[in-house]
Design a protein around this motif. Sequence first.
Motif, mmCIF file in Angstrom:
data_model
loop_
_atom_site.group_PDB
_atom_site.id
_atom_site.type_symbol
_atom_site.label_atom_id
_atom_site.label_comp_id
_atom_site.label_asym_id
_atom_site.label_seq_id
_atom_site.Cartn_x
_atom_site.Cartn_y
_atom_site.Cartn_z
ATOM 1 N N ILE A 104 -4.340 8.553 3.668
ATOM 2 C CA ILE A 104 -5.501 7.913 3.054
ATOM 3 C C ILE A 104 -6.580 8.976 2.859
ATOM 4 O O ILE A 104 -6.868 9.720 3.792
ATOM 5 N N LYS B 50 -12.144 7.540 2.005
ATOM 6 C CA LYS B 50 -11.675 6.150 2.045
ATOM 7 C C LYS B 50 -11.479 5.721 3.503
ATOM 8 O O LYS B 50 -11.870 4.638 3.914
ATOM 9 N N ASN C 291 0.826 -1.216 0.000
ATOM 10 C CA ASN C 291 0.000 0.000 0.000
ATOM 11 C C ASN C 291 0.858 1.263 0.000
ATOM 12 O O ASN C 291 0.547 2.223 -0.697
ATOM 13 N N VAL C 292 1.919 1.260 0.807
ATOM 14 C CA VAL C 292 2.798 2.439 0.845
ATOM 15 C C VAL C 292 3.337 2.680 -0.564
ATOM 16 O O VAL C 292 3.308 3.802 -1.083
ATOM 17 N N GLY D 217 -9.211 -4.808 4.536
ATOM 18 C CA GLY D 217 -10.271 -5.687 5.047
ATOM 19 C C GLY D 217 -9.705 -7.056 5.405
ATOM 20 O O GLY D 217 -10.031 -7.627 6.453
ATOM 21 N N ARG E 293 2.141 1.568 -3.496
ATOM 22 C CA ARG E 293 1.139 1.857 -4.521
ATOM 23 C C ARG E 293 0.375 3.150 -4.320
ATOM 24 O O ARG E 293 -0.002 3.814 -5.283
ATOM 25 N N HIS E 294 0.110 3.487 -3.050
ATOM 26 C CA HIS E 294 -0.831 4.600 -2.837
ATOM 27 C C HIS E 294 -0.259 5.848 -2.169
ATOM 28 O O HIS E 294 -0.861 6.899 -2.275
ATOM 29 N N SER E 295 0.827 5.707 -1.374
ATOM 30 C CA SER E 295 1.153 6.827 -0.476
ATOM 31 C C SER E 295 1.981 7.933 -1.125
ATOM 32 O O SER E 295 1.921 9.074 -0.710
ATOM 33 N N ILE F 198 -13.020 2.741 5.637
ATOM 34 C CA ILE F 198 -12.173 1.731 6.277
ATOM 35 C C ILE F 198 -12.473 1.656 7.775
ATOM 36 O O ILE F 198 -12.649 0.582 8.332
ATOM 37 N N THR G 229 0.816 7.954 7.015
ATOM 38 C CA THR G 229 -0.093 6.944 7.563
ATOM 39 C C THR G 229 0.678 6.045 8.515
ATOM 40 O O THR G 229 1.826 5.692 8.248
ATOM 41 N N ASP H 87 4.487 5.571 7.098
ATOM 42 C CA ASP H 87 5.092 6.210 5.920
ATOM 43 C C ASP H 87 4.945 7.721 6.036
ATOM 44 O O ASP H 87 4.284 8.213 6.947
ATOM 45 N N VAL I 178 -10.384 -5.707 0.057
ATOM 46 C CA VAL I 178 -9.591 -6.931 0.108
ATOM 47 C C VAL I 178 -8.330 -6.723 0.945
ATOM 48 O O VAL I 178 -8.020 -7.505 1.835
ATOM 49 N N GLY I 179 -7.620 -5.605 0.678
ATOM 50 C CA GLY I 179 -6.337 -5.397 1.354
ATOM 51 C C GLY I 179 -6.488 -5.182 2.850
ATOM 52 O O GLY I 179 -6.229 -6.081 3.653
#
Length: 481
Positions: free
Chosen positions: A417, A421, A385-386, A435, A388-390, A425, A457, A412, A432-433
Amino acid sequence: MTTSPVSRDGHSSATPIPMDAASLESILCTEELYRRQSRPPDYERENNALGELANALADSPRTILQTLAETILAVCESDSAGISLLSTEGGGKSFYWPAIAGQWKPHIGGGTPRDFGPCGDVLDRNTTLMFRHVERRYTYFQPVTPAIEECLLVPFYVDGRAVGTIWSIAHDKRHKFDAEDERLMKSLGKFASSAYQMLASLDALKFQIAERGRADAELRTLVNSLELQLQIRTEEVIKQNADSLKQTERFRSISYRLMQVQDDERRRIARELHDSAGQILVALGLNLAAIGLHARQILPQVVIVAEDGQRLVQQLSQEIRTMSYLLHPPLLSETGLPETLRWYVQGLKDRSGLDISLNIPEGFGRLSPEMELVIFRLVQECLTNVHRHSGSKSAAIRIAREAGRVSLEVQDEGKGIPPEKLREIQSQGTGVGIGGMRERIRQLDGHMRIQSSGSGTKISVNFLDPASQPANPERRLATSG
Ligand SMILES: Nc1ncnc2c1ncn2[C@@H]1O[C@H](COP(=O)(O)OP(=O)(O)OP(=O)(O)O)[C@@H](O)[C@H]1O
Ligand SMILES: [Mg+2]
């Protein structure tokens, strides 16, 4: 303890806003509600609360709002809870408090002005609002005791129109509301409002009957049918809630089962890749080497092709090995978590360019195989996640084992987030992740906290240390997350 309640016209809309009144934004803290770690939904408790509301409705319908206030007080474990309704007298210029439970109960009957108060703000924005120290802006609250530390308000709808608010107050700094409080207040409020609405129609009809001095058959039938509808609706709500409780449990056990199947499948594919595809590649490599050796004198071009083939085989072997190890690291059962994480982090650093620090104490030791796999998967998901998204260039992992707890933190310095979102959460929306992380953690009676803001985050997880537990197979049932 009490002072007089706020008078309904304590501040008429014609009165100018006091010069020293704080701005609305400075007392609003709604975003914080969604940033806080939310306790998991307790559907059973909610169902019981709905049952109590429904019973109250059957026993003494006139007290439905007071029962709602008491139920909110109990499920939110707040210090005061109540309902505000727009007054029908005087053109709806004020709110009155028909029902209050907890420390503010003596203020029943008080209220606030429509155009200058927290309830008015909720109606204007038609959404949940959380305030702290309302008296800094709405100074008429200053003499009211005990003072408000934090209060959460949700709109109360009748006939689809917001006509008031349901509120919950913390008088003590230590109490903090979270997204689950909002969910509960909305859910209970929805039921109470439909009941309230039908009661109001019933009252109006009964009033008519008492006025015109006789009840014609048609009116009586209408009253009976409304009473019946109310009863049916109550039973429906209780049944729906019980059904959704069952569904949630079913969903949980299916998602856990799916994750187990996924882990088994990954382990199987990892072994297949390593043992069969990997072995075939080794044989192919040896064949290519042999071709190269024999063809050296007769066919020089074949040597070049064979050597190239050999290089490709080596590269493919390496990739399959990495893929297999990522699917299920064999190191985990052989050498344990620290060694596996060091290997994983190094690989990810090389592949992604992320600057990752791993802080895990010397002599960390072994955990149960189940917990080692869960922590490995959590780190894997958090770092993915870090990456891909952060947008963060770095990530810090800290793992510790102290005071009978195993803790994990992944932090990070990215953009955080997005609030909507995060809200999803925190209110246990299923993804999926994260969760899946939550489900794995729940199975080990662990606890997760997600903190996220514009500067990064932090995910913190902790479990009871299996080493500090008596060897009791029932442990899971006896502890709570
Ligand atoms: N470290 C982070 N920084 C910023 N945003 C994040 C971070 N971690 C998660 N998010 C946000 O939270 C969302 C949910 O994450 P989650 O891992 O549940 O799903 P996902 O990564 O989108 O999909 P997947 O199911 O493949 O994991 C992400 O889509 C992203 O918007
Ligand atoms: Mg993810």
